[in-house]
Write an enzyme that holds these catalytic residues in place. Structure first.
Site, PDB file in Angstrom:
ATOM      1  N   LYS A  39       0.911  -1.204   0.024  1.00 24.16           N
ATOM      2  CA  LYS A  39      -0.072   0.154   0.136  1.00 24.16           C
ATOM      3  C   LYS A  39       0.805   1.188   0.035  1.00 24.16           C
ATOM      4  O   LYS A  39       1.763   1.284   0.831  1.00 24.16           O
ATOM      5  CB  LYS A  39      -0.788  -0.026   1.184  1.00 24.16           C
ATOM      6  CG  LYS A  39      -2.071  -0.795   1.227  1.00 24.16           C
ATOM      7  CD  LYS A  39      -2.691  -1.194   2.530  1.00 24.16           C
ATOM      8  CE  LYS A  39      -3.639   0.100   2.673  1.00 24.16           C
ATOM      9  NZ  LYS A  39      -4.531   0.135   3.845  1.00 24.16           N
TER      10      LYS A  39
HETATM   11  O1  LIG Z   1     -10.604   6.615   7.910  1.00 21.68           O
HETATM   12  P1  LIG Z   1      -9.871   5.357   8.715  1.00 21.68           P
HETATM   13  O2  LIG Z   1     -11.062   4.560   9.321  1.00 21.68           O
HETATM   14  O3  LIG Z   1      -8.674   5.787   9.380  1.00 21.68           O
HETATM   15  O4  LIG Z   1      -9.487   4.389   7.363  1.00 21.68           O
HETATM   16  C1  LIG Z   1      -8.368   4.731   6.565  1.00 21.68           C
HETATM   17  C2  LIG Z   1      -8.399   3.690   5.337  1.00 21.68           C
HETATM   18  O5  LIG Z   1      -7.025   3.616   4.803  1.00 21.68           O
HETATM   19  C3  LIG Z   1      -6.739   2.096   4.524  1.00 21.68           C
HETATM   20  O6  LIG Z   1      -5.387   2.216   4.976  1.00 21.68           O
HETATM   21  C4  LIG Z   1      -6.868   2.078   3.174  1.00 21.68           C
HETATM   22  O7  LIG Z   1      -6.501   0.858   2.774  1.00 21.68           O
HETATM   23  C5  LIG Z   1      -7.542   1.283   5.235  1.00 21.68           C
HETATM   24  O8  LIG Z   1      -6.827   0.336   5.704  1.00 21.68           O
HETATM   25  C6  LIG Z   1      -8.439   2.222   6.182  1.00 21.68           C
HETATM   26  O9  LIG Z   1      -9.699   1.850   5.906  1.00 21.68           O
END
Ligand SMILES: O=P(O)(O)OC[C@H]1O[C@](O)(CO)[C@@H](O)[C@@H]1O
Length: 227
Positions: free
Chosen positions: A87
């Site tokens: 990622k």
């Molecule tokens: O707004 P949040 O709940 O912190 O989520 C950020 C999102 O970013 C991510 O890193 C994208 O993959 C997820 O793991 C997560 O859902």
């Protein structure tokens, strides 16, 4: 349409992937922080052991610059495996990382996406998945479903193979809207996923069936009648 678990909690991953149709696991540094300072790579290998080799595991880089992110990716390949989806935040340096990792044949997820502009560049850079932040976009007053719908439209119009992995959900209704807008996958935290089944109407309906049955046959289930 796929559901991934957005957590690094081993108990939740074990339980939810046993009960629900879970297609993989994602995390980010904030999610990992909830588990404490666990031995990171060993922890990720445990997640891999639970979900197996066929379901994707997404792990985020932590460095901020190109060289650092590339070294992070290499460390993941070395200490977890080469199938992991790396990622990478779609910032200026991140796009260079996405291009380079794709040249190497790695699996790449473009993350921290708050709008179409980043998504379109990530598409062109070759990302396998794009993670638009649903709740965070809504918190900014953006129409998150519309953003996802437009990205989905561009993907099908130009025939990109990239999938939308919608992320950042705080309520089940947001998941529905992301899927209806065209997200191929959603990654959801365990507590939000459990909320889907905690609706009072659902638990009341199931309880009413149990009460009616029990008023007829006492404590005997169908299987007990059969015996
Ligand atoms: O707004 P949040 O709940 O912190 O989520 C950020 C999102 O970013 C991510 O890193 C994208 O993959 C997820 O793991 C997560 O859902």
């Amino acid at each position: 349409m796929k559901y991934l678990l957005d957590t690094a909690n081993l108990d939740d991953i074990r339980e939810l992937s046993e009960y629900l149709p879970i297609a993989g696991v994602t995390s980010n540094p904030t999610i990992v922080k909830k588990e404490g300072a666990v031995p990171f790579f060993a922890h990720m290998r445990e997640i891999r052991a639970i979900i197996g080799n066929l379901r994707p595991l997404h792990i985020q880089v932590t460095a901020r610059d190109y060289d650092g992110m590339m070294r992070d990716a290499e460390a993941v390949f070395r200490h977890v495996d080469e199938k992991v989806f790396i990622k990478v935040p779609v910032d200026f340096a991140g796009v260079k990382v996405i291009k380079a990792l794709k040249r190497q044949g790695a699996n790449v997820t473009a993350t921290a996406v708050y709008g179409m502009d980043q998504a379109f560049i990530a598409l062109e850079a070759g990302a396998d998945c794009i993670a638009p932040y649903f709740n965070r976009m809504e918190a900014l007053g953006l129409d998150a479903a519309n953003v996802i719908g437009n990205i989905a439209g561009i993907i099908s119009h130009y025939g990109y193979e990239t999938e939308i992995l919608a992320a950042s959900f705080k309520q089940p209704a947001q998941i529905d809207r992301a899927i209806l807008a065209g997200a191929h996958s959603v990654t959801v935290a365990p507590n939000v996923l459990r909320e889907v089944f905690a609706k009072k109407v659902v638990t009341d309906a199931v309880q009413a069936f149990a009460d009616d049955w029990s008023s007829l046959y006492g404590g005997k289930t169908l299987a007990a009648l059969d015996g």
